[in-house]
Design a protein around this motif. Sequence first.
Motif, PDB file in Angstrom:
ATOM      1  N   UNK A 127      13.461   7.311  22.752  1.00  0.00           N
ATOM      2  CA  UNK A 127      13.811   6.468  23.890  1.00  0.00           C
ATOM      3  C   UNK A 127      12.530   5.850  24.441  1.00  0.00           C
ATOM      4  N   UNK A 128      12.522   4.528  24.580  1.00  0.00           N
ATOM      5  CA  UNK A 128      11.361   3.836  25.125  1.00  0.00           C
ATOM      6  C   UNK A 128      11.862   2.860  26.198  1.00  0.00           C
ATOM      7  N   UNK A 129      11.894   3.310  27.429  1.00  0.00           N
ATOM      8  CA  UNK A 129      12.320   2.473  28.554  1.00  0.00           C
ATOM      9  C   UNK A 129      11.283   2.561  29.664  1.00  0.00           C
ATOM     10  N   UNK A 130      10.028   2.338  29.275  1.00  0.00           N
ATOM     11  CA  UNK A 130       8.922   2.331  30.223  1.00  0.00           C
ATOM     12  C   UNK A 130       8.886   3.633  31.013  1.00  0.00           C
ATOM     13  N   UNK A 131       8.689   3.543  32.329  1.00  0.00           N
ATOM     14  CA  UNK A 131       8.492   4.741  33.144  1.00  0.00           C
ATOM     15  C   UNK A 131       9.772   5.514  33.404  1.00  0.00           C
ATOM     16  N   UNK A 132      10.909   4.987  32.957  1.00  0.00           N
ATOM     17  CA  UNK A 132      12.164   5.725  33.068  1.00  0.00           C
ATOM     18  C   UNK A 132      12.534   6.440  31.772  1.00  0.00           C
ATOM     19  N   UNK A 133      11.654   6.414  30.773  1.00  0.00           N
ATOM     20  CA  UNK A 133      12.000   6.962  29.464  1.00  0.00           C
ATOM     21  C   UNK A 133      12.354   8.444  29.520  1.00  0.00           C
ATOM     22  N   UNK A 134      11.607   9.234  30.290  1.00  0.00           N
ATOM     23  CA  UNK A 134      11.910  10.662  30.388  1.00  0.00           C
ATOM     24  C   UNK A 134      13.275  10.905  30.999  1.00  0.00           C
ATOM     25  N   UNK A 135      13.620  10.160  32.051  1.00  0.00           N
ATOM     26  CA  UNK A 135      14.935  10.286  32.677  1.00  0.00           C
ATOM     27  C   UNK A 135      16.031   9.790  31.743  1.00  0.00           C
ATOM     28  N   UNK A 136      15.781   8.658  31.077  1.00  0.00           N
ATOM     29  CA  UNK A 136      16.791   8.110  30.180  1.00  0.00           C
ATOM     30  C   UNK A 136      17.042   9.018  28.983  1.00  0.00           C
ATOM     31  N   UNK A 137      16.043   9.790  28.579  1.00  0.00           N
ATOM     32  CA  UNK A 137      16.259  10.762  27.502  1.00  0.00           C
ATOM     33  C   UNK A 137      17.293  11.802  27.920  1.00  0.00           C
ATOM     34  N   UNK A 138      17.241  12.230  29.175  1.00  0.00           N
ATOM     35  CA  UNK A 138      18.236  13.183  29.676  1.00  0.00           C
ATOM     36  C   UNK A 138      19.605  12.532  29.780  1.00  0.00           C
ATOM     37  N   UNK A 139      19.644  11.276  30.196  1.00  0.00           N
ATOM     38  CA  UNK A 139      20.918  10.551  30.264  1.00  0.00           C
ATOM     39  C   UNK A 139      21.534  10.447  28.868  1.00  0.00           C
ATOM     40  N   UNK A 140      20.717  10.089  27.870  1.00  0.00           N
ATOM     41  CA  UNK A 140      21.206   9.983  26.495  1.00  0.00           C
ATOM     42  C   UNK A 140      21.697  11.338  25.992  1.00  0.00           C
ATOM     43  N   UNK A 141      20.928  12.383  26.254  1.00  0.00           N
ATOM     44  CA  UNK A 141      21.310  13.724  25.792  1.00  0.00           C
ATOM     45  C   UNK A 141      22.634  14.161  26.403  1.00  0.00           C
ATOM     46  N   UNK A 142      22.811  13.930  27.697  1.00  0.00           N
ATOM     47  CA  UNK A 142      24.073  14.297  28.347  1.00  0.00           C
ATOM     48  C   UNK A 142      25.233  13.535  27.732  1.00  0.00           C
ATOM     49  N   UNK A 143      25.016  12.264  27.394  1.00  0.00           N
ATOM     50  CA  UNK A 143      26.075  11.469  26.769  1.00  0.00           C
ATOM     51  C   UNK A 143      26.413  11.996  25.385  1.00  0.00           C
ATOM     52  N   UNK A 144      25.404  12.402  24.625  1.00  0.00           N
ATOM     53  CA  UNK A 144      25.653  12.967  23.293  1.00  0.00           C
ATOM     54  C   UNK A 144      26.498  14.233  23.385  1.00  0.00           C
ATOM     55  N   UNK A 145      26.206  15.072  24.364  1.00  0.00           N
ATOM     56  CA  UNK A 145      26.956  16.313  24.517  1.00  0.00           C
ATOM     57  C   UNK A 145      28.384  16.037  25.000  1.00  0.00           C
ATOM     58  N   UNK A 146      28.528  15.192  26.012  1.00  0.00           N
ATOM     59  CA  UNK A 146      29.864  14.882  26.536  1.00  0.00           C
ATOM     60  C   UNK A 146      30.727  14.172  25.499  1.00  0.00           C
ATOM     61  N   UNK A 147      30.079  13.373  24.627  1.00  0.00           N
ATOM     62  CA  UNK A 147      30.827  12.658  23.606  1.00  0.00           C
ATOM     63  C   UNK A 147      31.088  13.467  22.346  1.00  0.00           C
ATOM     64  N   UNK A 148      30.608  14.706  22.294  1.00  0.00           N
ATOM     65  CA  UNK A 148      30.844  15.558  21.134  1.00  0.00           C
ATOM     66  C   UNK A 148      29.912  15.306  19.970  1.00  0.00           C
TER      67      UNK A 148
END
Length: 378
Positions: A127-148
């Motif tokens: 994930x490369x979204x500038x200074x939000x990359x660390x937060x967006x990594x958690x958002x992506x991870x939560x989506x992966x888990x919720x989506x199975x």
Amino acid sequence: MTPDAVVISGMAWSTPLGDGLGEVWARLCAGAGGIASVPSPHRLRNDLAATVPHPPYGDVEPRKRQVDLAARTLVAAFRDAGLVPGDQRVRLVCGTSFGAQLDGPETDGWAAEAAEAAGHPDDPVSVVTACSAGSDSLLVAASLIRGGAARVCVAGGADVLTEAKRLGHSALGTMSPTRLRAFDRAHDGMILGEGAAFLVLESARDARARGARVHAVLRAAASANDAAGLTAPDPSGRSVVAAVRRCLDHAGVAPERIAVVSAHATGTTLNDQVEAASLQEVFGGANPGPVVFGTKGALGHSLGATGAIEAVATVLALTQGRVPPLAGLTAPLPGLSLRLPGAGGARVTGASGLSLTLGFGGFNTCLLFEVPGERRAA
């Protein structure tokens, strides 16, 4: 806590003040800081920066430092969750800004190298979204888990100080010529830092089945992009307000229930003004309202790692019941009536907290954490 809730079952960070969760938090709350003079062969706006102790800055080329830093922190996160790095159920989600890319050739493979060095068998999601990359990594991870798509994710960010970044922020004028004073009338810019943090995410059901300790629940994650410019945020703050309100709405949590906000709090003039006005708009009517704090005055701005570091800080604020002082704060910005911690820090009472990041390019991301009763500070 519902069985399908996404929980945080492990955390680790590497910061300019050390690696231990409790140790670093205690030092932060005592007013310690990791910002110091870091010599440079170049003419900079300021030679202050915050570097991690190992590997020492300047001793190893930037890419290797980033790989080593990420790998060490990944291993610690696995260990804290009671998992082994070779567990094939786990997906890695790794964020950064430019990483070491400005100071060397191809660096896109840093995350795969860090995974291999940590002993993990698969390539990570990057994930490369500038200074939000660390937060967006958690958002992506939560989506992966919720989506199975994943059972367990280890997600976060790593970023290192480099000479190109120091020169770049000197040229942009975003680097303070003095010191970082977030939300203070004398604020005049940020100070660069570096670090890494990774959090282990899984469903509450899976965590309970393996007897894992739960640090917190990630109740919601939301984002918005203002696309106003390459570096400066939209002065209206509409996108920041949208990210925060979406996060609250997704969680079904009223603003009055938020006990603490870990703000982006860079100390740059426009960022502070936009963030302060946005938080005031969302929480100004809450009684008593959240305590708003930031860690960059002590740890520096670690760019793509900062969202993950501040996610850990939010969870620790809730579980420990206190936040560190806002370094350099003496005269808060006019119009900001929310509670800001003074020289002695502040007490926090409540179960829910937000972590907010504002990245270059308008990447605004908000995470909402809630700690279970047995983890909550007395």
